[in-house]
Write a protein that holds these residues in place. Structure first.
Motif, mmCIF file in Angstrom:
data_model
loop_
_atom_site.group_PDB
_atom_site.id
_atom_site.type_symbol
_atom_site.label_atom_id
_atom_site.label_comp_id
_atom_site.label_asym_id
_atom_site.label_seq_id
_atom_site.Cartn_x
_atom_site.Cartn_y
_atom_site.Cartn_z
ATOM 1 N N ASN A 102 14.323 14.163 17.273
ATOM 2 C CA ASN A 102 14.917 13.735 16.212
ATOM 3 C C ASN A 102 15.544 13.823 15.068
ATOM 4 N N LEU A 103 16.721 14.720 16.068
ATOM 5 C CA LEU A 103 18.446 14.315 15.411
ATOM 6 C C LEU A 103 18.832 12.923 15.937
ATOM 7 N N MET A 104 18.451 12.361 16.571
ATOM 8 C CA MET A 104 18.535 11.393 17.545
ATOM 9 C C MET A 104 18.183 9.985 17.186
ATOM 10 N N GLN A 105 16.795 10.737 16.537
ATOM 11 C CA GLN A 105 16.184 9.196 15.523
ATOM 12 C C GLN A 105 16.215 9.513 14.043
ATOM 13 N N THR A 106 17.332 9.702 13.602
ATOM 14 C CA THR A 106 17.746 10.153 12.409
ATOM 15 C C THR A 106 17.329 9.225 11.885
ATOM 16 N N GLU A 107 18.042 7.933 11.683
ATOM 17 C CA GLU A 107 17.699 6.672 10.691
ATOM 18 C C GLU A 107 16.064 6.192 11.369
ATOM 19 N N SER A 108 15.915 5.815 12.035
ATOM 20 C CA SER A 108 14.246 5.916 12.324
ATOM 21 C C SER A 108 13.004 6.911 11.765
ATOM 22 N N VAL A 109 13.335 8.122 11.865
ATOM 23 C CA VAL A 109 12.642 9.415 11.087
ATOM 24 C C VAL A 109 12.532 8.900 9.224
ATOM 25 N N SER A 110 13.973 8.083 8.690
ATOM 26 C CA SER A 110 14.508 8.283 7.756
ATOM 27 C C SER A 110 13.684 7.067 7.014
ATOM 28 N N ASN A 111 13.477 6.087 7.601
ATOM 29 C CA ASN A 111 12.710 5.072 7.407
ATOM 30 C C ASN A 111 10.973 5.611 7.722
ATOM 31 N N GLN A 112 10.982 5.865 8.451
ATOM 32 C CA GLN A 112 9.736 6.525 7.996
ATOM 33 C C GLN A 112 9.248 6.741 6.742
ATOM 34 N N PHE A 113 9.707 8.232 6.741
ATOM 35 C CA PHE A 113 9.345 9.168 4.997
ATOM 36 C C PHE A 113 9.529 7.623 3.446
ATOM 37 N N TYR A 114 10.793 7.045 3.951
ATOM 38 C CA TYR A 114 10.574 5.488 3.353
ATOM 39 C C TYR A 114 9.514 4.837 3.240
ATOM 40 N N ALA A 115 8.979 4.306 4.158
ATOM 41 C CA ALA A 115 7.970 3.414 4.342
ATOM 42 C C ALA A 115 6.904 4.397 3.882
ATOM 43 N N ALA A 116 6.882 5.619 3.884
ATOM 44 C CA ALA A 116 5.337 6.420 3.474
ATOM 45 C C ALA A 116 5.489 6.035 1.532
ATOM 46 N N MET A 117 6.757 6.900 0.948
ATOM 47 C CA MET A 117 7.255 6.640 -0.414
ATOM 48 C C MET A 117 6.499 4.860 -0.620
ATOM 49 N N LYS A 118 7.292 4.037 -0.107
ATOM 50 C CA LYS A 118 6.628 2.729 -0.616
ATOM 51 C C LYS A 118 4.915 3.061 -0.922
ATOM 52 N N GLU A 119 4.846 3.195 -0.003
ATOM 53 C CA GLU A 119 2.818 2.749 0.079
ATOM 54 C C GLU A 119 2.630 4.153 -0.305
ATOM 55 N N MET A 120 2.496 5.233 -0.781
ATOM 56 C CA MET A 120 2.810 5.505 -2.010
ATOM 57 C C MET A 120 2.498 4.580 -3.633
ATOM 58 N N GLY A 121 3.755 4.452 -3.877
ATOM 59 C CA GLY A 121 4.288 3.196 -4.799
ATOM 60 C C GLY A 121 3.122 2.404 -4.951
ATOM 61 N N LYS A 122 2.236 1.238 -3.932
ATOM 62 C CA LYS A 122 1.764 0.292 -3.954
ATOM 63 C C LYS A 122 0.544 0.893 -3.597
ATOM 64 N N ALA A 123 -0.146 2.647 -3.421
ATOM 65 C CA ALA A 123 -0.871 2.539 -3.506
ATOM 66 C C ALA A 123 -0.993 2.875 -5.253
ATOM 67 N N LEU A 124 -0.412 3.685 -6.219
ATOM 68 C CA LEU A 124 -0.728 3.996 -7.254
ATOM 69 C C LEU A 124 -0.574 2.771 -8.352
ATOM 70 N N ASP A 125 0.068 1.507 -7.563
ATOM 71 C CA ASP A 125 -0.282 -0.312 -8.159
ATOM 72 C C ASP A 125 -1.437 0.010 -8.742
ATOM 73 N N ILE A 126 -2.466 -0.084 -8.268
ATOM 74 C CA ILE A 126 -4.062 -0.470 -8.874
ATOM 75 C C ILE A 126 -4.756 1.191 -9.209
ATOM 76 N N LEU A 127 -4.028 2.188 -9.846
ATOM 77 C CA LEU A 127 -4.366 3.455 -10.473
ATOM 78 C C LEU A 127 -4.496 3.524 -11.975
ATOM 79 N N PRO A 128 -5.809 3.264 -12.535
ATOM 80 C CA PRO A 128 -6.252 2.811 -13.785
ATOM 81 C C PRO A 128 -6.109 4.002 -14.602
ATOM 82 N N LEU A 129 -4.971 4.836 -14.751
ATOM 83 C CA LEU A 129 -4.462 5.639 -15.120
ATOM 84 C C LEU A 129 -5.234 6.229 -17.098
ATOM 85 N N SER A 130 -5.107 4.595 -17.080
ATOM 86 C CA SER A 130 -5.716 4.875 -18.552
ATOM 87 C C SER A 130 -7.890 5.573 -18.783
ATOM 88 N N LEU A 131 -8.293 4.728 -17.583
ATOM 89 C CA LEU A 131 -10.002 4.937 -17.725
ATOM 90 C C LEU A 131 -9.716 5.983 -16.594
#
Length: 687
Positions: A102-131
């Motif tokens: 994991n240490l050797m793959q530091t940037e790659s693992v960080s990128n996976q966390f970043y991608a998961a965060m962005k996917e979370m943001g995209k999913a919440l794009d379509i959440l109708p909180l007001s409803l």
């Protein structure tokens, strides 16, 4: 589409809402209950745990409310379930996986966390909180989480990078056999400090980490990553030396001291090379040959990723065995890769423990094999400097090309496989392989009746084609017709799919779009793969068709090959996973009259595009609005009428005009103005 029916993207393949919420709460609870944070990626892990904890409160409130949920919220919850499951696996990998890997793959693992965060943001794009029937506090917290996820940045801990770089210096010091003793020896004190900072402190920690790295080496060896295997073995070697220092207990030290004292009394030198001394000396298991159980003098790595003493494994292979003695798996080749790092560490350990170093005899059977083979084995050794690395790749490439030219089918298959791997990474590797003359031989092997040989050859050409000049060499070698033949009737699906990817790569050059499109079977074969391939194959086919359709003449051929109905069906197939690619091709095909006519035939297409305006990705929304605008122009009154009658279309367009990308906003405004003109004729303007 009937207005009362739910959108297809929401209705198919989803579990019942109760089961979905229960799954979300359970997986969120597993993430939130992480007690032991990993020593690496601490910031990313803690941030994700905090965000999932907040979402967990949302899921519990929705479950308690027991109210009907709008379709978009169900889609969002399904997306969030997928994201949180990924986050759970990522955290478990950081916590329980190999620390060093994991240490050797530091940037790659960080990128996976970043991608998961962005996917979370995209999913919440379509959440109708007001409803949703949830508290105001929860709505505000989720809204804040949504904004944070959308604007979040990649986080790479500089401390992890520093640890990795410092540790690599120690690994290189051990591996650099030609260095002076001072430079070639490892500063164990410094290395142990770094290892301690990532949680490796006791002998049990070291043993566990070595086991995890060995498992990773086997995994990488199974996929043919020989250079990666060498690097992992270098890490194992460093760990073995550090472990020996950690577990150097008092009893072992006392035994050695007693031997010396008795020798001094008798006025003799201790027999440090005797087997009895070796028995009492605490030799690390990692320094022993798995075959002879003796200290390795000339360690080498076999194809399975395990290390052996050269003489022992050479005798094993020469006696007719083709498996790894330790793992039992079949060796995909018989090359013995010198493990200089382990050899250097063993030498250092021997000197520290007063054990004489005896070099192995130069008369082993394997060393009497051809000098060319020896150069090849040395060439795939560790990469310590750019020039050495390039020379190594050159020797390896020349050796393998020679085997392609003169070897038996089995040898050709293995050589093509090795070239495929060598060309997988690095533009310099691709250039050197081409300069060694590999391309004409690989093109010839595309016609092989051996499925694996054909697959390895087309994949090697795909990897080589990433280099710009190699595209010219591949086309000059007359490869295109044979690649199209593999695409159309290759022996394996992987060969067909990689042929499609090769056509995509080659057709990046405009002149080659014309050449490929002029072949009568090329485009129909790609369209055929759209219907028959795996998800990756369908995506390769779609991207190749997109590239070819950039040339206007090819658009008509793509339409005539029957691509439009297949692409529309793929939009409705959640499992296909290529919605954005299919939309991009359809948006291009709309630019020819044949494409426009074929697209207008579909009864489900307009309602489907309206749904994609609401639930699609940012790119998907842009292409959806492009298609709707194109359909409404040039006599598209019927399509405009369908949009006006659809209660979801105008709000979706207005939302896109306000919050979409610059391109999407511009096209949404244009479509709204067009619909406004249609409404003006019936005195019912859109506001």
């Amino acid at each position: 589409m009937d207005e009362a029916s739910p959108p297809p993207m929401v209705s198919s393949g989803f579990p019942p809402v109760g089961v979905l919420l229960e799954s979300l709460i359970n997986v969120s609870s597993e993430v939130v209950s992480v007690e032991k944070l990993p020593f690496l990626q601490r910031r990313n892990v803690s941030t994700m745990v905090r965000r999932v904890k907040l979402l967990s409160s949302l899921f519990e409130e929705i479950q308690e409310a027991s109210s009907p949920l709008p379709p978009s919220s169900i889609l969002c919850l399904n997306e969030l379930l997928s994201v949180i499951q990924k986050i759970k696996l990522l955290i478990e990998s950081c916590r329980d996986g190999s620390c060093l890997w994991n240490l050797m793959q530091t940037e790659s693992v960080s990128n996976q966390f970043y991608a998961a965060m962005k996917e979370m943001g995209k999913a919440l794009d379509i959440l109708p909180l007001s409803l949703l029937n949830i508290t105001v506090d929860t709505k505000e917290q989720v809204d804040l989480l949504h904004k944070q996820a959308k604007r979040g940045e990649l986080v790479v801990d500089p401390r992890d990078v520093q640890r990795r770089d410092e540790l690599l210096l120690h690994v290189m010091a051990a591996a650099n056999e030609n260095s002076s003793k001072k430079k070639g020896f490892v500063d164990l004190g410094s290395a142990k400090e770094i290892l301690s900072s990532i949680g490796l402190r006791s002998s049990l920690d070291y043993e566990g980490e070595i086991s995890k790295l060995e498992a990773e080496a086997e995994k990488q060896a199974g996929t043919g990553g020989l250079l990666v295997v060498v690097n992992i073995n270098n890490l194992i070697s460093l760990l073995s030396l550090a472990k020996a220092a950690v577990v150097g207990d008092e009893e072992s030290l006392k035994t050695r001291e007693d031997l010396r004292q008795r020798a001094e009394v008798n006025n003799t030198r201790p027999d440090l090379s005797s087997s009895s001394y070796s028995a009492v000396c605490n030799i690390p298991d990692e320094f022993r040959c798995p075959i002879s159980l003796d200290l390795m003098r000339d360690p080498v790595i076999v194809a399975s990723g395990h290390s052996y003493d050269r003489n022992s494994i050479a005798q094993w292979i020469n006696s007719g065995h083709h498996t790894c003695p330790k793992s039992g798996q079949r060796l995909i080749h018989m090359a013995l890769i010198p493990n200089y790092s382990l050899k250097s560490l063993i030498h250092q350990w021997c000197q520290e423990n007063n054990i004489p170093i005896t070099e192995p005899s130069a008369s082993s059977d394997l060393e009497r094999s051809s000098s060319k083979r020896k150069l090849c084995e040395d060439a795939i050794d560790h990469i310590s400097a750019t020039k050495v690395a390039m020379d190594a790749v050159k020797m390896t490439a020349e050796f393998l090309v020679g085997k392609l030219a003169t070897g038996s089918p089995d040898i050709q298959r293995q050589a093509a496989y090795e070239l495929r791997l060598l060309a997988k990474t690095g533009m310099d590797n691709r250039r050197i392989i081409a300069e060694a003359g590999a391309i004409p031989f690989l093109v010839t092997l595309l016609s092989s009746h051996d499925p694996r040989l054909q697959e390895n050859a087309v994949t090697a050409l795909l990897n080589l084609s990433i280099h710009e000049n190699n595209k010219i060499l591949i086309m000059s070698a007359g490869a295109i017709d044979t690649i199209i033949h593999v695409l159309q009737s290759g022996k394996t699906m992987e060969a067909r799919e990689n042929a499609a990817a090769a056509i995509f790569s080659l057709s990046i050059i405009d002149d080659y779009k014309v050449i490929v499109g002029s072949r009568p079977t090329a485009i129909p074969a790609l369209v055929g793969l759209l219907g028959e391939g795996t998800t990756a194959g369908k995506r390769d086919a779609a991207t190749a068709l997109f590239n070819l359709a950039l040339y206007d003449v090819n658009k008509v051929n793509v339409v005539l090959a029957g691509a439009v109905p297949l692409l529309i069906n793929l939009l409705m197939d959640d499992k296909a996973g290529i919605t954005d690619d299919a939309l991009a091709v359809l948006a291009l095909l709309l630019g020819c009259s044949e494409g426009l006519k074929e697209i207008r035939k579909s009864r489900v297409f307009v309602p489907l595009l309206v749904d994609l305006l609401r639930f699609g990705s940012s790119k998907g929304k842009e292409n959806s609005i492009t298609l709707l605008l194109g359909l409404c122009k040039d006599g598209g009154e019927e399509v405009a009428g369908k949009l006006l009658m659809n209660p979801r279309s105008i709000p979706s367009l207005q939302q896109l005009a306000a919050n979409g990308s610059l391109r999407a906003r511009r096209k949404a405004d244009a479509l709204l103005r067009l619909l406004n003109r249609c409404c003006s004729q019936s005195r019912n303007p859109v506001r």
